[in-house]
Design a protein around this motif. Sequence first.
Motif, PDB file in Angstrom:
ATOM      1  N   SER A   1      43.948  33.016   6.984  1.00 20.36           N
ATOM      2  CA  SER A   1      44.199  34.457   6.834  1.00 20.36           C
ATOM      3  C   SER A   1      45.663  34.751   6.547  1.00 20.36           C
ATOM      4  O   SER A   1      46.169  35.781   6.947  1.00 20.36           O
ATOM      5  N   LYS A   2      46.318  33.842   5.838  1.00 21.62           N
ATOM      6  CA  LYS A   2      47.753  34.025   5.567  1.00 21.62           C
ATOM      7  C   LYS A   2      48.054  35.347   4.870  1.00 21.62           C
ATOM      8  O   LYS A   2      49.056  35.989   5.136  1.00 21.62           O
ATOM      9  N   GLN A   3      47.173  35.738   3.931  1.00 23.52           N
ATOM     10  CA  GLN A   3      47.429  36.949   3.150  1.00 23.52           C
ATOM     11  C   GLN A   3      47.146  38.214   3.953  1.00 23.52           C
ATOM     12  O   GLN A   3      47.599  39.286   3.610  1.00 23.52           O
ATOM     13  N   GLN A   4      46.327  38.066   5.003  1.00 21.18           N
ATOM     14  CA  GLN A   4      45.958  39.256   5.751  1.00 21.18           C
ATOM     15  C   GLN A   4      46.050  38.940   7.238  1.00 21.18           C
ATOM     16  O   GLN A   4      45.413  37.992   7.695  1.00 21.18           O
ATOM     17  N   TYR A   5      46.822  39.720   7.949  1.00 20.67           N
ATOM     18  CA  TYR A   5      47.060  39.435   9.356  1.00 20.67           C
ATOM     19  C   TYR A   5      45.775  39.573  10.174  1.00 20.67           C
ATOM     20  O   TYR A   5      45.131  40.621  10.143  1.00 20.67           O
ATOM     21  N   CYS A   6      45.380  38.525  10.861  1.00 21.63           N
ATOM     22  CA  CYS A   6      44.219  38.590  11.762  1.00 21.63           C
ATOM     23  C   CYS A   6      44.680  38.126  13.147  1.00 21.63           C
ATOM     24  O   CYS A   6      44.954  36.937  13.352  1.00 21.63           O
ATOM     25  N   PRO A   7      44.782  39.047  14.105  1.00 21.07           N
ATOM     26  CA  PRO A   7      45.235  38.649  15.447  1.00 21.07           C
ATOM     27  C   PRO A   7      44.223  37.719  16.115  1.00 21.07           C
ATOM     28  O   PRO A   7      43.008  37.872  15.914  1.00 21.07           O
ATOM     29  N   VAL A   8      44.736  36.772  16.905  1.00 21.64           N
ATOM     30  CA  VAL A   8      43.880  35.846  17.650  1.00 21.64           C
ATOM     31  C   VAL A   8      44.312  35.851  19.117  1.00 21.64           C
ATOM     32  O   VAL A   8      45.499  35.716  19.421  1.00 21.64           O
ATOM     33  N   ILE A   9      43.318  36.013  20.007  1.00 20.22           N
ATOM     34  CA  ILE A   9      43.575  35.904  21.446  1.00 20.22           C
ATOM     35  C   ILE A   9      42.862  34.654  21.939  1.00 20.22           C
ATOM     36  O   ILE A   9      41.688  34.428  21.620  1.00 20.22           O
ATOM     37  N   LEU A  10      43.565  33.824  22.685  1.00 22.50           N
ATOM     38  CA  LEU A  10      42.948  32.632  23.271  1.00 22.50           C
ATOM     39  C   LEU A  10      42.616  32.913  24.723  1.00 22.50           C
ATOM     40  O   LEU A  10      43.449  33.440  25.469  1.00 22.50           O
ATOM     41  N   LEU A  11      41.389  32.575  25.101  1.00 26.30           N
ATOM     42  CA  LEU A  11      40.982  32.705  26.502  1.00 26.30           C
ATOM     43  C   LEU A  11      41.024  31.319  27.109  1.00 26.30           C
ATOM     44  O   LEU A  11      40.379  30.400  26.592  1.00 26.30           O
ATOM     45  N   THR A  12      41.799  31.164  28.156  1.00 28.42           N
ATOM     46  CA  THR A  12      41.937  29.816  28.687  1.00 28.42           C
ATOM     47  C   THR A  12      41.932  29.768  30.210  1.00 28.42           C
ATOM     48  O   THR A  12      42.474  30.656  30.874  1.00 28.42           O
ATOM     49  N   ALA A  13      41.280  28.726  30.709  1.00 26.82           N
ATOM     50  CA  ALA A  13      41.302  28.494  32.151  1.00 26.82           C
ATOM     51  C   ALA A  13      42.596  27.763  32.515  1.00 26.82           C
ATOM     52  O   ALA A  13      42.981  27.695  33.672  1.00 26.82           O
ATOM     53  N   LEU A  14      43.247  27.218  31.480  1.00 26.62           N
ATOM     54  CA  LEU A  14      44.503  26.490  31.708  1.00 26.62           C
ATOM     55  C   LEU A  14      45.610  27.503  31.912  1.00 26.62           C
ATOM     56  O   LEU A  14      45.797  28.388  31.093  1.00 26.62           O
ATOM     57  N   ASN A  15      46.335  27.341  32.983  1.00 26.98           N
ATOM     58  CA  ASN A  15      47.355  28.358  33.260  1.00 26.98           C
ATOM     59  C   ASN A  15      48.768  27.768  33.252  1.00 26.98           C
ATOM     60  O   ASN A  15      49.694  28.376  33.735  1.00 26.98           O
TER      61      ASN A  15
ATOM     62  N   PHE B   1      42.647  25.845  20.238  1.00 28.96           N
ATOM     63  CA  PHE B   1      43.979  25.745  19.613  1.00 28.96           C
ATOM     64  C   PHE B   1      43.835  25.411  18.123  1.00 28.96           C
ATOM     65  O   PHE B   1      44.459  26.027  17.259  1.00 28.96           O
ATOM     66  N   GLU B   2      42.979  24.402  17.851  1.00 33.26           N
ATOM     67  CA  GLU B   2      42.801  23.971  16.444  1.00 33.26           C
ATOM     68  C   GLU B   2      42.126  25.063  15.621  1.00 33.26           C
ATOM     69  O   GLU B   2      42.509  25.312  14.469  1.00 33.26           O
ATOM     70  N   LEU B   3      41.137  25.707  16.247  1.00 32.00           N
ATOM     71  CA  LEU B   3      40.440  26.778  15.526  1.00 32.00           C
ATOM     72  C   LEU B   3      41.409  27.926  15.222  1.00 32.00           C
ATOM     73  O   LEU B   3      41.417  28.481  14.114  1.00 32.00           O
ATOM     74  N   CYS B   4      42.253  28.256  16.195  1.00 36.47           N
ATOM     75  CA  CYS B   4      43.237  29.322  16.003  1.00 36.47           C
ATOM     76  C   CYS B   4      44.143  29.001  14.814  1.00 36.47           C
ATOM     77  O   CYS B   4      44.363  29.835  13.932  1.00 36.47           O
ATOM     78  N   LYS B   5      44.630  27.775  14.781  1.00 34.19           N
ATOM     79  CA  LYS B   5      45.541  27.371  13.697  1.00 34.19           C
ATOM     80  C   LYS B   5      44.828  27.461  12.345  1.00 34.19           C
ATOM     81  O   LYS B   5      45.389  27.950  11.363  1.00 34.19           O
ATOM     82  N   THR B   6      43.564  27.021  12.318  1.00 37.55           N
ATOM     83  CA  THR B   6      42.812  27.067  11.059  1.00 37.55           C
ATOM     84  C   THR B   6      42.592  28.517  10.618  1.00 37.55           C
ATOM     85  O   THR B   6      42.764  28.851   9.439  1.00 37.55           O
ATOM     86  N   LEU B   7      42.229  29.381  11.573  1.00 33.61           N
ATOM     87  CA  LEU B   7      42.019  30.796  11.218  1.00 33.61           C
ATOM     88  C   LEU B   7      43.311  31.416  10.685  1.00 33.61           C
ATOM     89  O   LEU B   7      43.297  32.171   9.708  1.00 33.61           O
TER      90      LEU B   7
END
Length: 333
Positions: free
Chosen positions: A82-96, A72-78
């Motif tokens: 990348s504010k100027q350039q859209y970089c999609p992020v997918i999180l893989l989680t065992a939490l459902n 979650f934290e890494l996603c937010k930092t990325l």
Amino acid sequence: MTSSLRLYNEANPSILVVDDMPSNLELLEAIFQKAGFSVYKATDALSGLNIFANNPVDLAVLDVMMPGMNGFELCKTLKDLSKQQYCPVILLTALNDSESRIQGLEAGADDLISKPFNTSELITKIRSLLKLKELHEERDHSENIIMTLVVAMEARDPYTTGHSTRVGNLSREFSSFLGFSEKEQAIVRKAGILHDIGKMGISQSILCKPSTLTIDESKLIKKHTIVGEEICRPLMSMRSILPGIRFHHERWDGSGFPDRLAGEEVPMIARMLSILDSFDAMVSARPYRPKKTVHAALQLMASEKNDGQWDPELSTAFLTMMQTKAAEGYQHV
Ligand SMILES: [Fe+2]
């Protein structure tokens, strides 16, 4: 990493995978390579950030449960990086649970996929997010071209250099002063920058003519509102600013152009631009007259605010904002 040096970023999109389990990394690398992607791997968030900062990453797939900085934290930092350039992020989680999903979306993730994941579902989601990224880039590219055209257009005439940028900045400030949201402020600012884009097609000799314009020349200059709207209309991202471009020379009393709208028929964004455009013109020199001081321009606008050119209420708000700025030492540059 399958490729460390690439000149072209579209034929072979690259995916950053961050997971603290080496076996998961190997599995994801094999899946992504088979699907035709380049892969950058990291077993912790800091290494992932380092790769992201130094390589052309198109999309990131992050494990959520990692020691140290989690997904979650890494996603937010990325996303922040990348504010100027859209970089999609997918999180893989065992939490459902729904709380994790909400946490992921709040961190800016474009999608969350539960483990164990379905390979074809993951690849399909990646492809659709890469398509979305491509559309973002095309839009940014087109917008950049138009913004560059404005600068090039103004550079032809020393008397108008910087006018669009100044009106853009004032537009953002004025909309903030009026209590508009950040998104609305960005729209009004863009409209401020592009309001005169239609002048691109008008010859320099007419735009800079020091003597009175002929009737035909005057008609031609008035067309810049319609031409500007036509230039920007094909871009979806410009839709919200078209009324600002087309109607910024309408007047409150209905005697403006191109459609002779009156009062609140004139869209709010255009009523605002009309005031800001006039102010910046007054405090800028023209071939046929010297510039006014900020104080003199505000005085003149105050004396004319009910004469039918501008929305009286908006003019009052503008004068209030500018008087505060002037008292704080605002200078026209
Ligand atoms: Fe204009």
